[in-house]
Design a protein around this motif. Structure first.
Motif, mmCIF file in Angstrom:
data_model
loop_
_atom_site.group_PDB
_atom_site.id
_atom_site.type_symbol
_atom_site.label_atom_id
_atom_site.label_comp_id
_atom_site.label_asym_id
_atom_site.label_seq_id
_atom_site.Cartn_x
_atom_site.Cartn_y
_atom_site.Cartn_z
ATOM 1 N N GLY A 137 -35.949 -38.772 65.657
ATOM 2 C CA GLY A 137 -36.257 -37.285 65.230
ATOM 3 C C GLY A 137 -34.884 -36.323 65.902
ATOM 4 O O GLY A 137 -35.695 -35.341 66.267
ATOM 5 N N GLY A 138 -34.448 -36.499 67.180
ATOM 6 C CA GLY A 138 -34.040 -35.382 67.762
ATOM 7 C C GLY A 138 -35.203 -35.182 69.222
ATOM 8 O O GLY A 138 -33.931 -34.257 70.042
ATOM 9 N N ARG A 139 -35.501 -36.284 69.932
ATOM 10 C CA ARG A 139 -35.861 -35.638 71.179
ATOM 11 C C ARG A 139 -36.040 -37.291 71.943
ATOM 12 O O ARG A 139 -35.514 -37.779 72.132
ATOM 13 N N GLN A 140 -35.691 -36.435 73.350
ATOM 14 C CA GLN A 140 -35.815 -37.218 74.571
ATOM 15 C C GLN A 140 -37.218 -37.423 74.707
ATOM 16 O O GLN A 140 -38.335 -36.932 75.249
ATOM 17 N N VAL A 141 -37.473 -38.527 74.869
ATOM 18 C CA VAL A 141 -38.873 -38.929 75.388
ATOM 19 C C VAL A 141 -38.593 -39.729 77.090
ATOM 20 O O VAL A 141 -38.390 -40.135 77.354
ATOM 21 N N ILE A 142 -39.832 -39.379 78.051
ATOM 22 C CA ILE A 142 -40.323 -39.701 78.956
ATOM 23 C C ILE A 142 -41.700 -39.639 79.129
ATOM 24 O O ILE A 142 -42.266 -39.374 78.980
ATOM 25 N N ARG A 143 -41.502 -41.256 79.720
ATOM 26 C CA ARG A 143 -42.950 -41.604 79.485
ATOM 27 C C ARG A 143 -43.220 -42.228 81.471
ATOM 28 O O ARG A 143 -42.105 -42.931 81.797
ATOM 29 N N TYR A 144 -44.473 -42.852 82.052
ATOM 30 C CA TYR A 144 -44.205 -42.580 83.524
ATOM 31 C C TYR A 144 -46.029 -44.148 83.578
ATOM 32 O O TYR A 144 -47.035 -43.177 83.094
ATOM 33 N N ASP A 145 -45.649 -43.938 83.809
ATOM 34 C CA ASP A 145 -46.832 -44.728 84.778
ATOM 35 C C ASP A 145 -47.652 -43.939 85.093
ATOM 36 O O ASP A 145 -47.833 -43.775 86.717
ATOM 37 N N HIS A 146 -48.851 -43.326 84.939
ATOM 38 C CA HIS A 146 -49.427 -43.061 86.628
ATOM 39 C C HIS A 146 -49.688 -43.777 87.899
ATOM 40 O O HIS A 146 -49.412 -44.660 87.658
ATOM 41 N N MET B 134 -58.009 -34.488 89.506
ATOM 42 C CA MET B 134 -57.455 -34.373 88.711
ATOM 43 C C MET B 134 -56.211 -33.998 88.899
ATOM 44 O O MET B 134 -54.861 -34.151 87.785
ATOM 45 N N THR B 135 -55.929 -32.710 89.528
ATOM 46 C CA THR B 135 -55.303 -32.004 89.881
ATOM 47 C C THR B 135 -54.163 -32.779 91.102
ATOM 48 O O THR B 135 -52.592 -32.447 90.044
ATOM 49 N N ASP B 136 -54.466 -34.075 91.450
ATOM 50 C CA ASP B 136 -53.030 -34.478 91.771
ATOM 51 C C ASP B 136 -52.901 -35.139 90.816
ATOM 52 O O ASP B 136 -50.561 -36.025 90.688
ATOM 53 N N LEU B 137 -53.315 -35.223 89.951
ATOM 54 C CA LEU B 137 -52.650 -36.729 88.791
ATOM 55 C C LEU B 137 -51.654 -35.160 88.115
ATOM 56 O O LEU B 137 -50.514 -35.665 87.059
ATOM 57 N N ALA B 138 -52.112 -34.143 87.656
ATOM 58 C CA ALA B 138 -50.938 -32.803 87.223
ATOM 59 C C ALA B 138 -50.061 -32.712 87.766
ATOM 60 O O ALA B 138 -48.430 -32.650 86.982
ATOM 61 N N ARG B 139 -49.858 -32.737 89.433
ATOM 62 C CA ARG B 139 -48.816 -32.403 89.685
ATOM 63 C C ARG B 139 -48.068 -33.432 90.013
ATOM 64 O O ARG B 139 -46.606 -33.762 90.099
ATOM 65 N N ASP B 140 -48.484 -35.443 89.642
ATOM 66 C CA ASP B 140 -47.613 -36.130 89.712
ATOM 67 C C ASP B 140 -46.578 -35.616 88.039
ATOM 68 O O ASP B 140 -45.548 -36.089 88.243
ATOM 69 N N ALA B 141 -47.290 -35.531 86.763
ATOM 70 C CA ALA B 141 -46.570 -35.204 85.986
ATOM 71 C C ALA B 141 -45.287 -34.211 86.483
ATOM 72 O O ALA B 141 -44.278 -34.585 85.789
ATOM 73 N N ILE B 142 -45.626 -33.066 86.799
ATOM 74 C CA ILE B 142 -44.674 -32.087 87.329
ATOM 75 C C ILE B 142 -43.515 -33.115 87.748
ATOM 76 O O ILE B 142 -42.616 -32.499 87.786
ATOM 77 N N VAL C 286 -39.679 -42.305 90.731
ATOM 78 C CA VAL C 286 -39.294 -40.796 91.089
ATOM 79 C C VAL C 286 -40.928 -40.655 92.121
ATOM 80 O O VAL C 286 -41.629 -41.407 92.242
ATOM 81 N N MET C 287 -40.603 -39.912 93.001
ATOM 82 C CA MET C 287 -41.176 -39.493 94.132
ATOM 83 C C MET C 287 -42.464 -37.851 93.598
ATOM 84 O O MET C 287 -41.952 -37.036 93.487
ATOM 85 N N SER C 288 -43.620 -38.400 94.186
ATOM 86 C CA SER C 288 -44.864 -37.559 93.963
ATOM 87 C C SER C 288 -45.152 -37.493 95.362
ATOM 88 O O SER C 288 -46.287 -38.234 95.752
ATOM 89 N N GLY C 289 -44.654 -36.543 96.366
ATOM 90 C CA GLY C 289 -45.252 -36.850 97.375
ATOM 91 C C GLY C 289 -45.132 -37.760 98.261
ATOM 92 O O GLY C 289 -43.561 -38.572 97.816
ATOM 93 N N ARG C 290 -45.632 -38.800 98.618
ATOM 94 C CA ARG C 290 -45.447 -40.518 98.983
ATOM 95 C C ARG C 290 -45.246 -41.456 98.528
ATOM 96 O O ARG C 290 -44.364 -42.899 98.895
ATOM 97 N N LEU D 52 -43.303 -42.776 91.546
ATOM 98 C CA LEU D 52 -44.407 -43.597 89.755
ATOM 99 C C LEU D 52 -43.075 -44.084 89.388
ATOM 100 O O LEU D 52 -42.114 -42.892 89.319
ATOM 101 N N TRP D 53 -43.271 -45.072 87.860
ATOM 102 C CA TRP D 53 -42.305 -45.857 87.456
ATOM 103 C C TRP D 53 -41.912 -44.700 86.431
ATOM 104 O O TRP D 53 -43.210 -44.488 85.736
ATOM 105 N N THR D 54 -41.220 -44.290 85.846
ATOM 106 C CA THR D 54 -41.189 -44.130 84.795
ATOM 107 C C THR D 54 -40.119 -44.317 84.008
ATOM 108 O O THR D 54 -39.063 -44.996 84.038
#
Length: 286
Positions: free
Chosen positions: A48-57, A75-83, A4-8, A11-13
């Protein structure tokens, strides 16, 4: 696997489970790749009935790396990566689960993007931005000594790097519960095998010191149901950090795990944490 893209930045998910199930977003700590979340934990959440997403920072694993000197981030940029990860998978809101630095990112999301956070689970972390009046303890002397000794170990070959990582992981385990050395070796070997540039992950610590774009973080405004999980033997963030965090967030529930250190490298820990997450996220399904 999906990029997925975070700006330019790419990110591997990785996405697991039924896409119609509620989503759990797993956010790892500083310098850690997505594989720091054990497969046993992921499988238990899916069962347990959850979809799971994990990713490389950014700067870890298969995600893009940057030149911090010319492209510093905070740190705010890393948080925006999560979004960006949620956006890239078309997820409006998720159950956010963050460990260590990932727990700090989770707090930021719950404050500044509350519409994206169904529930919050933090593990082995500390209140963001010193959002407490408590005088919190530093890392333990034993851990600091081990880190100082490991810093002088040769890291010229893959085996040397793996051996050094195992020493650090052993110290992080806290010394009270058994240390699964084979699991640690497997994690360290995969860490170096899949990293595009393993030296760049140290940028996360520089990001933590970058005060650019840092807004006050009133944790008392968090409305997402919050679970604070803490290892009583965590050598980085001793238990008072979790206690201070739980005090700041309205109605947060603190669950100390006896003997747990800073990680999942003791038998049965991943399953225990997964069960806590399943129970907590059952409170808000959609």
């Amino acid at each position: 696997m999906t990029y997925v893209m975070s700006g330019r930045l790419r990110l591997w998910t990785e996405r697991f489970g039924d896409p119609t199930d509620p989503t759990v977003l797993l956010i790892m700590g500083a310098e850690a790749q997505s594989i720091g979340w054990p497969e046993t934990l992921v499988r238990r959440l899916v069962a347990g009935g959850r979809q799971v997403i994990r990713y490389d920072h950014r700067d870890t694993g298969q995600s893009d790396a940057v030149d911090f000197d010319t492209e510093p981030y905070a740190m705010t940029d890393l948080a925006r990566d999560a979004i960006a990860v949620l956006d890239g998978h078309g997820i409006a809101a998720a159950h956010v689960v963050g460990a260590s630095m990932g727990g700090v990112i989770g707090q930021w999301l719950a404050v500044h993007a509350p519409e994206r956070v169904l529930t919050l689970t933090t593990m082995n972390t500390t209140p963001i931005g010193g959002a407490t009046d408590r005088d919190l303890p530093p890392p333990t002397p034993a851990l600091l000594q081990q880190l100082a000794e490991t810093a002088s170990v040769d890291r010229d070959t893959d085996e040397q790097r793996v051996a050094a990582d195992i020493l650090v992981l052993d110290a992080l385990n806290g010394g009270e519960l058994p240390f699964d050395r084979e699991a640690a070796r497997d994690l360290a070997e995969r860490h170096f095998a899949r990293a595009r540039d393993w030296t760049r992950s140290a940028n996360h610590h520089r990001a933590g010191q970058n005060r650019a774009d840092v807004r006050p973080t009133p944790l008392s405004t968090i409305t997402a149901p919050t679970l604070v999980v803490a290892g009583t033997a965590d050598p980085i963030f001793p238990l008072p950090h979790a206690e201070a965090l739980a005090e700041q967030i309205p109605n947060a529930r603190l669950v100390p795990i006896p003997g747990m250190g800073h990680g999942f490298l003791s038998p049965g820990l991943a399953e225990r944490v997964a069960d806590l997450v399943l129970d907590h996220t059952a409170s808000v399904r959609f």
